[in-house]
Design a protein around this motif. Structure first.
Motif, mmCIF file in Angstrom:
data_model
loop_
_atom_site.group_PDB
_atom_site.id
_atom_site.type_symbol
_atom_site.label_atom_id
_atom_site.label_comp_id
_atom_site.label_asym_id
_atom_site.label_seq_id
_atom_site.Cartn_x
_atom_site.Cartn_y
_atom_site.Cartn_z
ATOM 1 N N PRO A 95 22.395 -2.290 -0.825
ATOM 2 C CA PRO A 95 22.378 -3.449 0.090
ATOM 3 C C PRO A 95 22.024 -4.756 -0.611
ATOM 4 O O PRO A 95 21.437 -4.763 -1.699
ATOM 5 N N TYR A 96 22.383 -5.862 0.005
ATOM 6 C CA TYR A 96 21.991 -7.199 -0.431
ATOM 7 C C TYR A 96 22.021 -8.101 0.784
ATOM 8 O O TYR A 96 22.519 -7.711 1.852
ATOM 9 N N HIS A 97 21.483 -9.308 0.648
ATOM 10 C CA HIS A 97 21.429 -10.240 1.780
ATOM 11 C C HIS A 97 22.487 -11.321 1.630
ATOM 12 O O HIS A 97 22.598 -11.947 0.579
ATOM 13 N N GLN A 98 23.247 -11.550 2.690
ATOM 14 C CA GLN A 98 24.234 -12.630 2.713
ATOM 15 C C GLN A 98 23.699 -13.757 3.594
ATOM 16 O O GLN A 98 23.690 -13.621 4.810
ATOM 17 N N GLU A 99 23.243 -14.831 2.963
ATOM 18 C CA GLU A 99 22.820 -15.980 3.770
ATOM 19 C C GLU A 99 24.038 -16.738 4.279
ATOM 20 O O GLU A 99 23.966 -17.444 5.275
ATOM 21 N N GLN A 100 25.114 -16.631 3.550
ATOM 22 C CA GLN A 100 26.448 -17.031 3.985
ATOM 23 C C GLN A 100 27.348 -15.846 3.671
ATOM 24 O O GLN A 100 27.057 -15.077 2.768
ATOM 25 N N PRO A 101 28.455 -15.665 4.395
ATOM 26 C CA PRO A 101 29.307 -14.504 4.107
ATOM 27 C C PRO A 101 29.747 -14.467 2.643
ATOM 28 O O PRO A 101 30.320 -15.436 2.126
ATOM 29 N N PHE A 102 29.448 -13.374 1.980
ATOM 30 C CA PHE A 102 29.820 -13.189 0.575
ATOM 31 C C PHE A 102 30.086 -11.713 0.353
ATOM 32 O O PHE A 102 29.212 -10.865 0.586
ATOM 33 N N ASP A 103 31.296 -11.387 -0.084
ATOM 34 C CA ASP A 103 31.675 -9.996 -0.326
ATOM 35 C C ASP A 103 31.424 -9.652 -1.793
ATOM 36 O O ASP A 103 32.205 -10.033 -2.677
ATOM 37 N N TRP A 104 30.347 -8.919 -2.042
ATOM 38 C CA TRP A 104 29.957 -8.571 -3.409
ATOM 39 C C TRP A 104 30.580 -7.220 -3.759
ATOM 40 O O TRP A 104 30.145 -6.189 -3.240
ATOM 41 N N ILE A 105 31.590 -7.244 -4.619
ATOM 42 C CA ILE A 105 32.315 -6.034 -5.016
ATOM 43 C C ILE A 105 31.781 -5.570 -6.368
ATOM 44 O O ILE A 105 31.816 -6.321 -7.355
ATOM 45 N N ARG A 106 31.316 -4.318 -6.431
ATOM 46 C CA ARG A 106 30.653 -3.829 -7.645
ATOM 47 C C ARG A 106 31.211 -2.478 -8.089
ATOM 48 O O ARG A 106 31.707 -1.712 -7.264
ATOM 49 N N GLY A 107 31.098 -2.212 -9.366
ATOM 50 C CA GLY A 107 31.510 -0.916 -9.908
ATOM 51 C C GLY A 107 30.398 -0.345 -10.756
ATOM 52 O O GLY A 107 30.193 -0.778 -11.895
ATOM 53 N N TYR A 108 29.647 0.584 -10.196
ATOM 54 C CA TYR A 108 28.479 1.132 -10.888
ATOM 55 C C TYR A 108 28.823 2.475 -11.522
ATOM 56 O O TYR A 108 28.647 3.537 -10.912
ATOM 57 N N GLN A 109 29.350 2.412 -12.744
ATOM 58 C CA GLN A 109 29.596 3.604 -13.549
ATOM 59 C C GLN A 109 29.788 3.144 -14.991
ATOM 60 O O GLN A 109 29.954 1.943 -15.232
ATOM 61 N N LEU A 110 29.766 4.063 -15.917
ATOM 62 C CA LEU A 110 30.044 3.703 -17.301
ATOM 63 C C LEU A 110 31.435 3.062 -17.358
ATOM 64 O O LEU A 110 32.415 3.641 -16.882
ATOM 65 N N GLY A 111 31.484 1.892 -17.933
ATOM 66 C CA GLY A 111 32.739 1.127 -17.950
ATOM 67 C C GLY A 111 32.801 0.076 -16.865
ATOM 68 O O GLY A 111 33.646 -0.824 -16.924
ATOM 69 N N GLY A 112 31.918 0.199 -15.864
ATOM 70 C CA GLY A 112 31.841 -0.803 -14.809
ATOM 71 C C GLY A 112 33.183 -1.109 -14.173
ATOM 72 O O GLY A 112 33.988 -0.207 -13.911
ATOM 73 N N LYS A 113 33.424 -2.395 -13.944
ATOM 74 C CA LYS A 113 34.666 -2.821 -13.289
ATOM 75 C C LYS A 113 35.841 -2.892 -14.266
ATOM 76 O O LYS A 113 36.952 -3.215 -13.850
ATOM 77 N N SER A 114 35.610 -2.573 -15.551
ATOM 78 C CA SER A 114 36.750 -2.588 -16.475
ATOM 79 C C SER A 114 37.751 -1.494 -16.117
ATOM 80 O O SER A 114 38.894 -1.539 -16.566
ATOM 81 N N LEU A 115 37.329 -0.519 -15.311
ATOM 82 C CA LEU A 115 38.251 0.525 -14.862
ATOM 83 C C LEU A 115 39.150 0.046 -13.728
ATOM 84 O O LEU A 115 40.211 0.620 -13.487
ATOM 85 N N ILE A 116 38.709 -0.968 -12.999
ATOM 86 C CA ILE A 116 39.412 -1.346 -11.772
ATOM 87 C C ILE A 116 39.810 -2.817 -11.744
ATOM 88 O O ILE A 116 40.184 -3.340 -10.710
ATOM 89 N N TRP A 117 39.761 -3.485 -12.903
ATOM 90 C CA TRP A 117 40.069 -4.919 -12.911
ATOM 91 C C TRP A 117 41.575 -5.140 -12.797
ATOM 92 O O TRP A 117 42.369 -4.214 -12.945
ATOM 93 N N ALA A 118 41.954 -6.394 -12.555
ATOM 94 C CA ALA A 118 43.369 -6.719 -12.339
ATOM 95 C C ALA A 118 44.120 -6.926 -13.650
ATOM 96 O O ALA A 118 45.331 -7.108 -13.634
ATOM 97 N N ARG A 119 43.428 -6.983 -14.784
ATOM 98 C CA ARG A 119 44.001 -6.948 -16.126
ATOM 99 C C ARG A 119 44.797 -8.202 -16.506
ATOM 100 O O ARG A 119 45.538 -8.194 -17.469
ATOM 101 N N GLN A 120 44.649 -9.275 -15.764
ATOM 102 C CA GLN A 120 45.307 -10.536 -16.114
ATOM 103 C C GLN A 120 44.440 -11.280 -17.128
ATOM 104 O O GLN A 120 43.214 -11.399 -16.952
ATOM 105 N N THR A 121 45.054 -11.769 -18.196
ATOM 106 C CA THR A 121 44.272 -12.294 -19.320
ATOM 107 C C THR A 121 44.894 -13.578 -19.842
ATOM 108 O O THR A 121 45.843 -13.542 -20.621
ATOM 109 N N GLN A 122 44.359 -14.714 -19.397
ATOM 110 C CA GLN A 122 44.863 -16.008 -19.865
ATOM 111 C C GLN A 122 43.743 -16.747 -20.614
ATOM 112 O O GLN A 122 42.589 -16.714 -20.208
#
Length: 562
Positions: A95-122
């Motif tokens: 859990p976390y507190h939203q004082e204003q609406p904020f969608d906190w998307i997290r990936g808690y595992q080895l590799g973190g969000k590198s497994l699920i990122w959109a892979r765009q690289t500019q």
């Protein structure tokens, strides 16, 4: 075996930037410990859905009512589906507190969000690094493109970045693998836009997919992308870049890397006598036991908001407001990317062509507003992610009619979809802080998030709608619609800042090498370090900043200055 508590370096977090810190520091001979708060996920072994067919998923890819009810935030994410839900942190457990609406998307595992990122690289350009100074917001970046260019090349070669050399000042070319192909309707749009607008360019996206494996990729055990479009499940081919497939295994081969999963960093330890950090205090996610690990160098790469949370919770008599927070700015000047604008259309031409196969990439329009001069009523601008394909007509009818349409599908006209990625302005009023009373199940204060859109974002959104409608109309597209998704900040998963870089310790937390001004052996190289957001997907810049900071650490240790 007796556990080792003393290392040369500790890296907090194993995602895209943490993986790079682990690789660089281990390769250079430092005994390095990576601390990951989530579970272990090994490349290939722990991708349970990667080869499943749709009918092999119990709910055909959908979420259950109970899962939706328990995850009102993360279930908004496009990739949080039955086949990839195991790579996302659940709302109920975290859990976390939203004082204003904020969608906190997290990936808690080895590799973190590198497994699920959109892979765009500019890459960023100096139009981005010089933006705050020119347009008088935030603080001036302490670096320019020339400082980071060689490090962009360095990480691109190892990661494998597909792209075309377009020769654009706003989007510098990189060390690319062969580009993916644009669809014919995207090429049609490209031709129309280039003829009508000299400063607007439709190009193929630049992405972290291997299109022509080089020896360094084969040494990693990675091969060409198979164009399966199942990246969110984890790629057993290593076709796209992730910590799990690339940097962490590479670092382990050195014999200098140790990894400890289920290890939540509660705080960074500080010694008032030496003026340096001595290590970290860790809570075991399973047993709740507390342990302290020690090192000469600390890299904080827990992801933008989690890094802010750890630093805010690292209090001492020297830093009662959080580590390095003499100026009271820690946690402030957060920003993100405005993804609210969508545009869609159809095209009745080019019906002699069709879509063949899949492509884990799209087309892209780099920022064209307010580049060389201030030309609108809002600051900065937006990039556009674009896709054009020819879908099948949806099956219709019942019984024999339905069977007939399924057995003999017909193609619809071309469809074009575009999404806005707008730069938001970092402001002191957008911040995170620690809750005074409420704590998580490991005794760590909950994070309070106060982030919202402003008038600049609204003006930019209206301009995006006007420009997309005009460009689509010029291209002869039909059924043009624009939509304000009204999604909350955070769902873009590009939150940045809170521990910003700068030249002046009075107005920033980090120097030009991502080093805390007031605690020289602590480095922050994930999204928390960003002074502004640009309009590019940020991960490539995090990787380059991390490799550059590690190089600085090694040189500083050798000459005795660190």
């Amino acid at each position: 075996m007796k556990e080792n508590y003393q290392y040369d370096a500790i890296v907090i977090g194993s995602g895209i930037s943490g993986g790079w810190a682990a690789k660089e520091l281990s390769e250079k001979g430092l005994k390095t410990l990576v601390l990951e708060r989530g579970r272990d996920v090994q490349h290939v072994r722990d991708y349970p859905t990667t080869n499943l067919e749709p009918w092999e998923l119990e709910h055909r890819g959908a979420l259950t009512y109970e899962e939706l009810k328990e995850n009102p935030v993360v279930s908004k994410c496009y990739a949080f589906k039955e086949d990839a839900k195991h790579f996302f942190a659940g709302d109920k457990e975290h859990p976390y507190h939203q004082e204003q609406p904020f969608d906190w998307i997290r990936g808690y595992q080895l590799g973190g969000k590198s497994l699920i990122w959109a892979r765009q690289t500019q890459r960023w350009s100096n139009f981005d690094f010089e933006g705050p100074l020119r347009d008088r917001f935030a603080v001036d970046w302490p670096i320019r493109y020339e400082d980071l260019a060689p490090w962009y090349s360095y990480v691109e070669k190892f990661a494998g970045i597909s792209g075309n050399r377009d020769g654009l000042a706003t989007l510098p070319d990189g060390d690319f693998l062969p580009p993916m192909e644009m669809s014919c309707v995207e090429k049609h749009f490209q031709k129309v836009v280039s003829k009508k607008y000299k400063d607007r360019h439709v190009i193929i996206g630049r992405c972290a997919h291997i299109t022509e494996a080089q020896p360094v990729h084969l040494q990693q055990g990675r091969v060409n992308c198979q164009y399966r479009n199942l990246c969110r499940r984890g790629c057993l081919f290593g076709g796209y870049f992730s910590s799990n497939a690339a940097t962490l295994p590479w670092a382990l081969k050195t014999g200098n890397l140790s990894i400890r999963t289920q290890s939540i960093v509660e705080s960074i330890l500080y010694d008032t006598k030496t003026g340096r950090s001595t290590g970290v205090r860790v809570i075991d996610a399973v047993t709740n036991a507390a342990t302290e690990y020690f090192a000469r160098i600390i890299f904080v790469n827990a992801s933008t908001l989690a890094t802010n949370q750890i630093l805010l919770n690292s209090k001492s008599s020297r830093f009662p407001q959080g580590l390095g927070n003499d100026n009271g700015l820690l946690g402030k000047y957060l920003a993100f990317h405005n993804y609210r604008g969508k545009a869609e259309a159809t095209y009745n031409g080019l019906l002699q062509y069709t879509t063949n196969g899949r492509r884990p990439n799209g087309a892209y329009i780099p920022r064209f507003r307010n580049v060389h001069r201030q030309e609108t009523g809002f600051l900065r601008g937006y990039a556009v992610a674009l896709g054009g394909w020819r879908p099948l007509v949806e099956p219709q009818g019942w019984g024999g009619e339905l069977r007939q349409t399924l057995e003999h599908p017909k193609e619809a006209v071309w469809k074009i979809s575009a999404g806005m990625m707008g730069e938001t302005i970092p402001k002191e009023s957008n911040y995170v802080s620690l809750h005074a009373d409420e704590k998580d199940q490991w005794g760590i204060p909950l994070l309070k998030i106060h982030v919202q859109y402003d008038d600049n974002d609204e003006k930019m959104l209206r301009d995006y709608f006007e420009q997309m409608k005009e460009m689509f109309d010029e291209a002869g597209f039909s059924d043009i619609t624009v939509t304000d998704t009204r999604q909350a900040p955070g769902l873009d998963i590009h939150e940045m800042g809170g521990v910003r870089m700068g030249n002046d310790p009075a107005t920033s937390l980090l120097n030009r090498y991502n080093q805390l001004h007031t605690c020289k052996n602590v480095f922050v190289t994930d999204g928390a370090c960003m002074t502004s957001t640009g309009t590019q997907n940020p991960s490539l810049t995090y990787m380059a900043l991390t490799a550059r900071a590690c190089d600085y650490v090694i040189r500083a240790m050798k000459n005795g200055s660190l």
